[in-house]
Design a protein around this motif. Structure first.
Motif, PDB file in Angstrom:
ATOM      1  N   ARG A 345       0.799  -1.225   0.000  1.00  0.00           N
ATOM      2  CA  ARG A 345       0.000   0.000   0.000  1.00  0.00           C
ATOM      3  C   ARG A 345       0.830   1.273   0.000  1.00  0.00           C
ATOM      4  O   ARG A 345       0.304   2.349  -0.294  1.00  0.00           O
ATOM      5  CB  ARG A 345      -0.951   0.024   1.205  1.00  0.00           C
ATOM      6  N   MET A 346       2.116   1.182   0.308  1.00  0.00           N
ATOM      7  CA  MET A 346       2.950   2.374   0.366  1.00  0.00           C
ATOM      8  C   MET A 346       3.604   2.636  -0.978  1.00  0.00           C
ATOM      9  O   MET A 346       4.065   1.709  -1.651  1.00  0.00           O
ATOM     10  CB  MET A 346       4.039   2.231   1.434  1.00  0.00           C
ATOM     11  N   ARG A 347       3.662   3.891  -1.370  1.00  0.00           N
ATOM     12  CA  ARG A 347       4.306   4.280  -2.614  1.00  0.00           C
ATOM     13  C   ARG A 347       5.808   3.963  -2.563  1.00  0.00           C
ATOM     14  O   ARG A 347       6.427   4.063  -1.508  1.00  0.00           O
ATOM     15  CB  ARG A 347       4.102   5.774  -2.875  1.00  0.00           C
ATOM     16  N   PRO A 348       6.412   3.608  -3.703  1.00  0.00           N
ATOM     17  CA  PRO A 348       7.855   3.322  -3.724  1.00  0.00           C
ATOM     18  C   PRO A 348       8.696   4.471  -3.174  1.00  0.00           C
ATOM     19  O   PRO A 348       9.718   4.247  -2.545  1.00  0.00           O
ATOM     20  CB  PRO A 348       8.148   3.077  -5.212  1.00  0.00           C
ATOM     21  N   GLN A 349       8.252   5.715  -3.421  1.00  0.00           N
ATOM     22  CA  GLN A 349       9.000   6.871  -2.923  1.00  0.00           C
ATOM     23  C   GLN A 349       9.063   6.877  -1.396  1.00  0.00           C
ATOM     24  O   GLN A 349      10.077   7.253  -0.807  1.00  0.00           O
ATOM     25  CB  GLN A 349       8.359   8.171  -3.417  1.00  0.00           C
ATOM     26  N   LEU A 350       7.976   6.485  -0.755  1.00  0.00           N
ATOM     27  CA  LEU A 350       7.954   6.419   0.705  1.00  0.00           C
ATOM     28  C   LEU A 350       8.848   5.295   1.206  1.00  0.00           C
ATOM     29  O   LEU A 350       9.591   5.457   2.184  1.00  0.00           O
ATOM     30  CB  LEU A 350       6.524   6.225   1.209  1.00  0.00           C
ATOM     31  N   LEU A 351       8.803   4.154   0.525  1.00  0.00           N
ATOM     32  CA  LEU A 351       9.627   3.016   0.932  1.00  0.00           C
ATOM     33  C   LEU A 351      11.118   3.316   0.806  1.00  0.00           C
ATOM     34  O   LEU A 351      11.935   2.733   1.521  1.00  0.00           O
ATOM     35  CB  LEU A 351       9.280   1.787   0.080  1.00  0.00           C
ATOM     36  N   ALA A 352      11.472   4.243  -0.081  1.00  0.00           N
ATOM     37  CA  ALA A 352      12.883   4.550  -0.327  1.00  0.00           C
ATOM     38  C   ALA A 352      13.454   5.583   0.625  1.00  0.00           C
ATOM     39  O   ALA A 352      14.673   5.792   0.652  1.00  0.00           O
ATOM     40  CB  ALA A 352      13.063   5.039  -1.764  1.00  0.00           C
ATOM     41  N   LEU A 353      12.621   6.238   1.431  1.00  0.00           N
ATOM     42  CA  LEU A 353      13.109   7.312   2.284  1.00  0.00           C
ATOM     43  C   LEU A 353      14.104   6.804   3.323  1.00  0.00           C
ATOM     44  O   LEU A 353      13.946   5.722   3.883  1.00  0.00           O
ATOM     45  CB  LEU A 353      11.938   8.000   2.991  1.00  0.00           C
TER      46      LEU A 353
END
Length: 377
Positions: A345-353
């Protein structure tokens, strides 16, 4: 299980900043918990992501902040230590349990869904979701000229309407332009309150980490502009600088992805919150089993706490009963540099932070309150 300690709201917190500034301006009903000296006009700057611990470690790069270090207070932003919640706390002068903005993503009771309190996409009516009056509204009602300065897309947004409504909005992009707008606004009326928001410190901390070269370079730029602002303010104007949360560096190897752990979502209906402070909304009757399973799964990496226990511990301050269903059946609070993510459910951009916040560590909770009093009352 020993619960993590609640923020010490009673000794002063982010909730006290705006009421204290309003008290210094003579706004009726404002309680000056921080004891600020009287002023005719005031500018309040909120630097997103400028945690007290991170600032203290970088004072060598920030001569204006360093010049006021002796009088700088260190207060908790509140739980969860995240922007949407802290904006509610800052704007209303109430803790999260009272204003009800309880995380990055929160379940809408009765609608079987979560929504994002930061973007407010498909969110409820902001003024109903957060119905407490803001201190900008209270100051305006007393005849104070209130101006809020930030990026244009903030004007009329759900988060702004919920947490920061009141007065007029002035759009400006670059920080020097926002400082210029603040100077013009504060000079435009003999009794005024100006709020300026800056978000780049937070963005760079998320992308590169709060100890990075990029974060430090941005702090230097903020320090220069705040020094310029302070030097050009009218003599009867105070300047207060604070933040909404700090941050911790969370390496990828410290993260657990619930979407890749078979059985971990058994009994779970919805997930909300954020990677460092997760709301777990359970299926009917499943909370006890989910808590036991998650506690065994996560071990010392996080605390898995039932809603009633988190409320009783004082994490959210005093909780309005109407807001209880917004809190997860379980609240999972990360320790050290752990993160709980959900790639489904989390955007890839959020997972990469790289940098994260939301939990109860001092690195995330504590924010500075830097105050330069008016030179004449």
């Amino acid at each position: 299980m020993l619960l993590p300690a609640a923020p010490d709201y009673a000794s002063g917190s982010l909730a006290d900043v705006l009421p204290s500034v309003c008290a210094s301006l003579g706004v009726p009903g404002a309680v000056g918990g921080l004891g600020l000296a009287p002023a005719r006009r005031a500018v309040v700057v909120l630097v997103d992501g400028l945690g007290a611990a991170q600032l203290a470690r970088r004072l060598g790069h920030a001569p204006w902040f360093r010049s006021l270090a002796g009088s700088t207070r260190r207060v908790p932003a509140g739980f969860p230590s995240t922007t949407a919640t802290s904006m509610g706390t800052f704007g209303t002068g109430a803790t999260s349990g009272a204003h009800g903005m309880l995380g990055y993503e929160v379940m809408v009771p009765g609608e079987d869904r979560v929504f994002n309190e930061l973007s407010w996409e498909d969110g409820p009516v902001p003024e109903r979701w957060q119905s407490l009056p803001t201190w900008f509204e209270r100051a305006e009602a007393d005849g104070v000229a209130v101006t809020r300065i930030g990026p244009a897309f903030f004007d009329g947004s759900g988060l702004t309407q919920a947490a920061l409504r009141g007065g007029r909005f002035r759009a400006a992009d670059a920080l020097p332009a926002r400082v210029d707008a603040a100077l013009a606004a504060v000079r435009s009326a003999p009794r005024s309150l100006v709020y300026l928001y800056w978000g780049e410190v937070d963005k760079l901390g998320h992308v590169h980490g709060p100890e990075s070269f990029e974060w430090t370079t941005e702090l230097e730029a903020v320090d220069r502009e705040l020094s310029r602002l302070a030097a050009r303010l009218p003599d009867d104007t105070s300047l207060t600088v604070t933040a909404d949360h700090g941050m911790v560096l969370c390496p990828q190897e410290t993260r657990l992805d619930v979407a890749r752990e078979p059985g971990m979502l058994d009994g779970v209906h919805l997930l909300g919150g954020e990677p460092r402070a997760t709301h777990v909304y359970c299926r009917p009757g499943a909370a006890v089993d989910v808590a036991a399973a998650w506690s065994a799964w996560l071990g010392e990496r996080a605390s898995v706490v039932h809603r009633a226990d988190a409320v009783a511990a004082g994490w959210f301050g005093t909780v309005d009963p109407a807001h209880l269903p917004r809190i997860g059946d379980l609240v999972v609070v990360a320790h050290d540099d752990f993160c709980l993510v959900d790639s489904a459910r989390m955007r890839p951009q959020l997972l990469a932070l790289a940098g994260m916040h939301g939990a109860l560590t001092a690195e995330e909770l504590d924010v500075p309150v830097v105050h330069a009093p008016a030179r004449v009352a």
